[in-house]
Design a protein around this motif. Structure first.
Motif, short mmCIF file in Angstrom:
data_model
loop_
_atom_site.label_atom_id
_atom_site.label_comp_id
_atom_site.label_asym_id
_atom_site.label_seq_id
_atom_site.Cartn_x
_atom_site.Cartn_y
_atom_site.Cartn_z
N THR A 21 0.86 -1.18 0.00
CA THR A 21 0.00 0.00 0.00
C THR A 21 0.90 1.24 0.00
N LEU A 22 0.32 2.37 -0.28
CA LEU A 22 1.08 3.62 -0.26
C LEU A 22 1.63 3.90 1.14
N GLU A 23 0.95 3.37 2.15
CA GLU A 23 1.42 3.56 3.53
C GLU A 23 2.75 2.84 3.80
N ASP A 24 3.15 1.95 2.91
CA ASP A 24 4.43 1.23 3.05
C ASP A 24 5.60 2.03 2.51
N THR A 25 5.35 3.23 1.99
CA THR A 25 6.40 4.02 1.34
C THR A 25 7.63 4.21 2.22
N LYS A 30 13.31 3.08 3.24
CA LYS A 30 14.34 2.66 4.20
C LYS A 30 15.06 1.40 3.71
N TRP A 31 14.29 0.41 3.28
CA TRP A 31 14.89 -0.85 2.84
C TRP A 31 15.74 -0.66 1.59
N PHE A 41 20.97 -4.19 -6.55
CA PHE A 41 20.12 -3.61 -7.59
C PHE A 41 20.99 -2.93 -8.64
N VAL A 42 20.53 -2.94 -9.88
CA VAL A 42 21.21 -2.20 -10.93
C VAL A 42 21.07 -0.70 -10.65
N PHE A 43 19.90 -0.30 -10.15
CA PHE A 43 19.68 1.09 -9.76
C PHE A 43 20.23 1.28 -8.35
N LYS A 44 21.35 1.96 -8.25
CA LYS A 44 22.05 2.08 -6.97
C LYS A 44 21.94 3.46 -6.33
N GLU A 45 21.14 4.33 -6.91
CA GLU A 45 21.01 5.68 -6.38
C GLU A 45 20.20 5.67 -5.09
N VAL A 46 20.35 6.74 -4.31
CA VAL A 46 19.54 6.89 -3.10
C VAL A 46 18.08 6.93 -3.53
N PHE A 47 17.29 6.13 -2.86
CA PHE A 47 15.87 5.98 -3.18
C PHE A 47 15.07 6.98 -2.36
N THR A 48 14.15 7.69 -2.99
CA THR A 48 13.38 8.73 -2.29
C THR A 48 11.91 8.37 -2.19
N LYS A 49 11.23 9.09 -1.32
CA LYS A 49 9.78 8.94 -1.16
C LYS A 49 9.08 9.23 -2.48
N GLU A 50 9.52 10.27 -3.17
CA GLU A 50 8.92 10.65 -4.45
C GLU A 50 9.10 9.56 -5.50
N MET A 51 10.26 8.91 -5.51
CA MET A 51 10.50 7.82 -6.45
C MET A 51 9.52 6.68 -6.21
N HIS A 52 9.36 6.33 -4.93
CA HIS A 52 8.44 5.23 -4.64
C HIS A 52 7.00 5.61 -4.95
N GLY A 81 10.38 -7.19 4.24
CA GLY A 81 10.90 -7.06 2.89
C GLY A 81 9.79 -6.98 1.88
N SER A 82 10.17 -7.11 0.62
CA SER A 82 9.20 -6.99 -0.46
C SER A 82 9.54 -7.95 -1.59
N VAL A 83 8.51 -8.37 -2.29
CA VAL A 83 8.65 -9.23 -3.46
C VAL A 83 7.70 -8.68 -4.52
N TYR A 84 8.12 -8.79 -5.78
CA TYR A 84 7.28 -8.21 -6.84
C TYR A 84 7.46 -8.93 -8.17
#
Length: 178
Positions: A21-25, A30-31, A41-52, A81-84
């Motif tokens: 859910t969006l509440e998991d952002t 963090k993860w 991950f191939v994408f190694k940049e800092v992950f942001t709230k906006e990205m998610h 964790g997460s799976v997709y």
């Protein structure tokens, strides 16, 4: 203590999966910024709230991605964790599989192995997927072993894949027919 299973799409012995859910952002951010996770991950940049939030809106809400939160059964259903399944091709009935255990204290407990079984069962029975594939860094032997245990087989070497930070690493392509 009885678990309330109404929120879960599939339950196992150690873990259960629920739709993200969006509440998991906050958790996802963090993860994904955990160095151990980011390095795989191939994408190694800092992950942001906006990205998610953008991922959620453009990928999950559109059905191109089905994503789940992995919850520990014996720890108050704590998310770990997460799976997709991403880039779901509804014509070919195929998708790319991805998983990460975000909580350091949930590593090496067999959660990844059980999650693979649960998620692949869901993918076959609820999404109707026939083929699932993944890419793993060749150096990530633990993940490759887990994927092999789940029935994925190596189909191709991917040499010198460029990551978002400019570094290049060998990867392997694995697949499983459902």
């Amino acid at each position: 203590m009885e678990r309330d299973t109404k929120d879960f799409v599939i339950c196992g012995e150690k873990v259960s999966l629920r739709k993200i859910t969006l509440e998991d952002t906050e958790l996802i951010v963090k993860w994904r910024n955990n160095e151990r996770v980011r390095n795989n991950f191939v994408f190694k940049e800092v992950f942001t709230k906006e990205m998610h939030e953008n991922w959620f809106k453009t990928r999950i809400m559109t059905g191109v991605v089905e994503q789940f939160i992995i919850c520990e059964n014996d720890n108050d259903n704590k998310p770990v964790g997460s799976v997709y399944f991403r880039d779901i091709d509804r014509d070919e009935m195929s998708a790319e599989y991805g998983i990460f255990i975000g909580e350091d204290d949930a590593i090496s407990k067999g959660y990844g192995n059980e999650t693979a079984v649960l998620a692949l069962t869901y993918a076959k029975e609820s999404i109707g997927l026939k083929r699932v594939f993944l890419k793993a860094f060749a150096y990530n032997k633990v993940a490759i072993k887990s994927y092999s245990n789940a029935g994925f087989v190596k189909v191709k070497d991917l040499t010198q894949v460029e990551c978002s930070d400019g570094q290049k690493s060998d990867m392997i392509l694995m697949e499983k027919m459902l």
